[in-house]
Design an enzyme around this catalytic site. Structure first.
Site, PDB file in Angstrom:
ATOM      1  N   GLU A   1       0.883  -1.181   0.000  1.00  0.00           N
ATOM      2  CA  GLU A   1       0.000   0.000   0.000  1.00  0.00           C
ATOM      3  C   GLU A   1       0.913   1.221   0.000  1.00  0.00           C
ATOM      4  OE1 GLU A   1      -3.207  -0.006  -0.228  1.00  0.00           O
ATOM      5  OE2 GLU A   1      -3.816  -2.022   0.347  1.00  0.00           O
TER       6      GLU A   1
ATOM      7  N   CYS B   1      -2.349   9.237   2.187  1.00  0.00           N
ATOM      8  CA  CYS B   1      -1.990   8.622   0.906  1.00  0.00           C
ATOM      9  C   CYS B   1      -3.011   9.013  -0.150  1.00  0.00           C
ATOM     10  CB  CYS B   1      -1.907   7.111   1.048  1.00  0.00           C
ATOM     11  SG  CYS B   1      -3.338   6.418   1.873  1.00  0.00           S
TER      12      CYS B   1
END
Ligand code: NAD
Length: 517
Positions: free
Chosen positions: A269, A303
């Site tokens: 991720e 993110c």
């Protein structure tokens, strides 16, 4: 404790989270396996030293792995719904400790208290999801081509799951992984970011209490502390079949290679470079809310933060003006104080990266329309508070192609059809989150089609930032391709086995092959 820490009850929060003796790293819950050097945790809120935490040495790590491996042997024999019951109790403890944990997240990482609480809520939500999942870890049954045979598939636990997490979601990312891994029958070894070690210790203490109350080994949840060197113990360790790593693309490339070289699995991720397309049919008010929250929320350190706005030329000036006006109303300061919208960056290195991005965009021919800059003086003593900035730029600029983990928003212009905007949106190496603001159904569907956004997340009339736990979360391209949290992300934490049972007295071979002896 500093004045701010005292005013906002940080000491009390630490006590409630079982973190007592915070100066020598000995009473922090991970004491059994931490004999390495001390790392210091400073708050970006006021620059104060919160605690010193002992890191995990190679010898400690080996003990942790022995404990985890032994715990796995017991844990995997527990029926999945009973494992779900333990996760339910863990979720209940999180409900009870939501405020102190949210406060610690805010003080150690620097996000707003509201976002800190939101992060703990995500942990609670994934626990609820995992409890239901614990009764639904089902495989398929198939018809065998051979008479008197039954064929089906089932999922078994993998073993020890290694979790490496980033500073910006210091507790939720661990829970996304661990709640699913636990109901799957795995045990977890977690290395939180060296920038937020106390959040890791607090979570470990909460989990340890639940396991103890149920007479289960603490090794089901293990914590190791330190910087990348401690992460490397796990990426090279054959006893860890799955490493779930959240962080920068740079880190992901190293982790992926190390894990692949021993044919382990990795769930990655990594960084994003998320854009919102603003079409001529966009609702401007909704666009401004989505874009501003996406760009400045968590000081641009998500993110999924909005980094690029791709605006149609016909409404470019209107959107630009509305966003610049909204930026003038932003209050920057102590994130524990609910009146502020934007808190600090994680540390002074992050400030340097931010400043570097602002110089670079100008060098490359861009124009700063909201200048940004470092804030100094009372309330900003940590040296980590910056003003969110906006620059007009081009997608081809090297700095625009790069994820700067700070509140810097690039305005890009497109003309003609939505396909032109999609090409710009997809024209970066990252592929995490994307959005279009439009009331035009045809445009929205084109954006979501196979020729549309190439990201793991594609939203319509919602910004790029944040996600619900019910969907699988993750991104494509250099974001790493991993999926965690909801949907069928649980499958990565389990191994699939295909079973064929012959209940006849013959042994027919598949594909009609004859083997007479
Ligand atoms: P980082 O890459 O510096 O560190 C992340 C973690 O990896 C830390 O725990 C670190 O100690 C560890 N690490 C670093 N090098 C390693 C190595 N060689 N081997 C093993 N472990 C190693 O990232 P950061 O600054 O903490 O976090 C910000 C980054 O994380 C941003 O790029 C952001 O986009 C990304 N992120 C992605 C997601 C997502 O779900 N896609 C979520 C949160 C953050």
């Amino acid at each position: 404790m500093s004045d701010i820490a005292q005013k906002f009850g940080i000491q009390e929060a630490l006590e409630l989270l079982g973190i007592h003796d915070i100066n020598d790293g000995t009473s922090t819950g991970s004491k059994h396996f931490s004999s390495g050097e001390l790392i210091e945790s400073y708050s970006p809120v006021d620059g104060a030293l919160i605690a010193k935490v002992r890191t995990t040495s190679a010898k400690d790590y080996s003990q942790v792995m022995d404990t985890a491996t032994a715990a796995f042997k017991a844990w995997r024999t527990k029926p999945a719904p009973q494992r779900g019951e333990i996760v339910r109790q863990f979720g209940q403890k999180l409900r009870e400790l939501k405020e102190p944990l949210g406060k610690l997240v805010s003080y150690e990482m620097g996000k707003s208290y509201q976002e800190g609480l939101g992060e703990v809520q995500e942990m609670i939500d994934i626990c609820d999801f995992a409890v239901g999942l614990s009764r639904q870890l089902h495989g398929l049954t198939m018809h065998s081509e051979r008479p008197g045979h039954r064929m089906y598939e089932q999922y078994h636990p993998l073993g020890v799951v290694g979790i490496i997490s980033a500073f910006n979601f210091p507790v939720a990312v661990w829970a996304w992984n661990t709640a699913l891994a636990w109901v799957a029958g795995d045990v977890c070894v977690w290395k939180p970011s060296e920038k937020t070690p106390l959040c890791g210790i607090a979570c470990q203490n909460i989990a340890a209490e639940v396991f103890k109350a149920n007479n289960l080994p603490e090794g089901i949840s293990c914590l190791i502390n330190g910087d990348y060197k401690v992460g490397v113990f796990m990426t090279h360790d054959k006893r860890i079949p799955l490493v779930s790593a959240t962080g920068s693309i740079r880190m992901g490339k190293i982790v992926a290679q190390a894990v692949a070289s021993r044919l382990g699995k990795s769930l990655l991720e990594l960084g994003g470079n998320n854009a919102i397309i603003v079409s001529p049919d966009a609702d401007i008010k909704m666009t401004v809310i989505g874009a501003v929250f996406g760009a400045v929320g968590t000081a641009g350190q998500r993110c999924t933060s909005t980094r690029r706005l791709i605006i149609h030329e016909s409404i470019y000036d209107r959107v630009k003006e509305a966003i610049v006006t909204a930026y003038k109303q932003l209050r920057i300061g102590n994130p524990l104080d609910e009146k502020n919208h934007v808190g600090p960056l994680i540390d002074t290195d992050a400030v340097k990266n931010y400043q570097n991005a602002l110089s670079k965009v100008v060098e490359e021919g861009g124009k700063l329309i909201v200048e940004g800059g470092l804030l100094e003086g009372k309330g900003y003593e940590s040296g980590c508070y910056v003003r969110p900035a906006i620059a007009e730029a081009k997608n081809s600029f090297e700095i625009v192609q790069h994820e700067t983990f700070a509140p810097v928003l690039y305005l890009l212009k497109y003309s003609g059809e939505v396909e032109n905007a999609i090409e710009i949106q997809n024209g970066v190496v990252q592929g995490l989150s994307s959005a279009i603001m439009t009331n035009n159904l045809r445009e929205a569907e084109r954006f979501l089609s196979a020729q549309g956004s190439d990201c793991g997340i594609a939203n319509v009339n919602i910004g790029t930032s944040g996600a619900e736990i019910g969907g699988a979360f993750g991104g494509e391209k250099e974001t790493g391709g991993g999926r965690e949290s909801g949907s069928d992300a649980w499958k990565v934490y389990m191994r699939r086995q295909t079973n064929t049972i012959n209940y006849t007295t013959q042994l027919p071979l598949a594909q009609g092959i004859k083997f007479d002896i």
